[in-house]
Design an enzyme around this catalytic site. Structure first.
Site, PDB file in Angstrom:
ATOM      1  N   HIS A   1       0.843  -1.205   0.000  1.00  0.00           N
ATOM      2  CA  HIS A   1       0.000   0.000   0.000  1.00  0.00           C
ATOM      3  C   HIS A   1       0.878   1.255   0.000  1.00  0.00           C
ATOM      4  CE1 HIS A   1      -2.767  -2.901   2.196  1.00  0.00           C
ATOM      5  NE2 HIS A   1      -3.520  -2.510   1.196  1.00  0.00           N
TER       6      HIS A   1
ATOM      7  N   GLN B   1     -18.139  -6.751  -0.507  1.00  0.00           N
ATOM      8  CA  GLN B   1     -17.275  -7.539  -1.395  1.00  0.00           C
ATOM      9  C   GLN B   1     -16.833  -8.853  -0.755  1.00  0.00           C
ATOM     10  OE1 GLN B   1     -14.146  -4.305  -1.577  1.00  0.00           O
ATOM     11  NE2 GLN B   1     -12.781  -6.056  -1.640  1.00  0.00           N
TER      12      GLN B   1
ATOM     13  N   LYS C   1      -1.087  -6.677  -7.733  1.00  0.00           N
ATOM     14  CA  LYS C   1      -1.276  -7.909  -6.957  1.00  0.00           C
ATOM     15  C   LYS C   1      -2.686  -8.461  -7.220  1.00  0.00           C
ATOM     16  CE  LYS C   1      -1.074 -10.763  -3.331  1.00  0.00           C
ATOM     17  NZ  LYS C   1      -2.427 -10.719  -2.823  1.00  0.00           N
TER      18      LYS C   1
ATOM     19  N   GLN D   1      -8.881  -7.644 -10.396  1.00  0.00           N
ATOM     20  CA  GLN D   1      -9.591  -6.451  -9.903  1.00  0.00           C
ATOM     21  C   GLN D   1      -9.191  -5.215 -10.713  1.00  0.00           C
ATOM     22  OE1 GLN D   1     -10.168  -5.296  -5.589  1.00  0.00           O
ATOM     23  NE2 GLN D   1      -8.336  -4.095  -5.967  1.00  0.00           N
TER      24      GLN D   1
ATOM     25  N   SER E   1       0.517  -8.956   1.266  1.00  0.00           N
ATOM     26  CA  SER E   1      -0.940  -8.980   1.320  1.00  0.00           C
ATOM     27  C   SER E   1      -1.350  -8.843   2.779  1.00  0.00           C
ATOM     28  CB  SER E   1      -1.447 -10.324   0.774  1.00  0.00           C
ATOM     29  OG  SER E   1      -2.760 -10.565   1.232  1.00  0.00           O
TER      30      SER E   1
END
Ligand code: PAF
Length: 284
Positions: free
Chosen positions: A36, A60, A155, A159, A191
């Site tokens: 991030h 989601q 990653k 998406q 992650s």
């Protein structure tokens, strides 16, 4: 500065826009890590102002997934953002995002539904409805923040491809900036879900990057046949690895490849214990 209310954020954005400042958005679900941080750094470098959204988006998550136990570390996240030069951390509650007494079903909420061809494969196959939730929240964030640029990690490549498609199909005035995967020295892609892994499982998790790096080496050495490339993966797998998919798809359209080329992205998902991990690599 942490902002919890949509209206308050919109006011601030309006003032920036009046001053002619460019705005970057980094959408996240928090539990921020160096991956991030690389998106944030890019936004801070490129844009006059940066907003990081921290929102564990309930719509989601599929039934039985990790919504309740997903790591929530807002204090540490805002500290990271402050040190990185972020102007606003937008951290709304689900009620703020979806309304009083919200009922998370498409009987009661307007959803943005990405095209079936893009969601009926890879992660969309086991996570039915996941990308509807992603597109809906990202679209809401775009409407609230009205960013000039929005930063997404490679990653989550499926998406990213779906969001690019949504932006194109719905003429959303934002430029999507893809950012490369950040890996630990071991090769493990960063992650937030790595937090669920025991040290033993973390070792087993290296199988994803090992398979991908090996495929890339074989491709660079001239093997282009996808079946032959897939076969190279099996020697890395053992009883601790539950391979969900290993697929070769076009980098932009997600069409399946039988012969690999420079537009081919290799996607992998493996379950280790209860933890489902994904990774990918572009063959170029
Ligand atoms: O990639 C994520 O963390 C999420 O899917 C996103 C894009 C922030 C939407 O909730």
């Amino acid at each position: 500065m942490i902002v919890l209310q949509i209206e308050k954020l919109k006011e601030q954005i309006k003032n920036w826009k009046k001053e002619g400042l460019t705005v970057g958005l980094v959408p996240t679900m928090g539990a921020l890590h160096a991956g991030h941080k690389s998106l944030i750094d890019k936004s801070v470098e490129k844009c006059d102002r940066t907003v990081v959204s921290v929102f564990v988006n309930p719509i989601q998550f599929c039934p039985g997934e990790d919504l309740d136990k997903y790591p929530r570390t807002l204090e540490a996240d805002s500290e990271l953002c402050k040190n990185a030069g972020v102007d606003i951390v937008f951290a709304p509650s689900p009620k703020e995002m979806y309304g009083e007494g919200y009922i998370l079903s498409n009987d009661f909420l307007t959803y943005v539904i990405p095209p079936y061809f893009y969601v009926n494969k890879l992660c969309g196959k086991s996570r039915v409805g996941h990308f509807d939730g992603v597109c809906t929240v990202v679209n809401k964030l775009f409407n609230i923040v009205q960013p000039d640029y929005a930063f997404f990690g490679e990653k989550d490549a499926q998406q990213l491809i779906i969001i690019k498609k949504m932006v194109k199909d719905l003429n959303i005035p934002v430029e999507i900036v893809p950012c490369p995967i950040v890996r630990e020295q071991s090769g493990l892609a960063l992650s937030s879900r790595n937090k669920y892994l025991s040290s033993e499982q973390k070792e087993q998790a290296l199988v994803l990057s090992k398979i991908l790096f090996n495929i890339k080496t074989c491709y660079d050495n001239g093997i282009k046949d996808v079946e032959a490339l897939k076969d190279t993966a099996f020697s890395f797998l053992n009883e601790h690895h539950d391979l969900e998919y290993l697929e070769f798809r076009d980098e932009n359209t997600l069409e399946e490849k039988t012969t690999a080329d420079n537009n081919t992205r290799v996607f992998i998902a493996v379950k280790i214990g209860d933890v489902r991990l994904i990774d990918n690599i572009l063959l170029k």
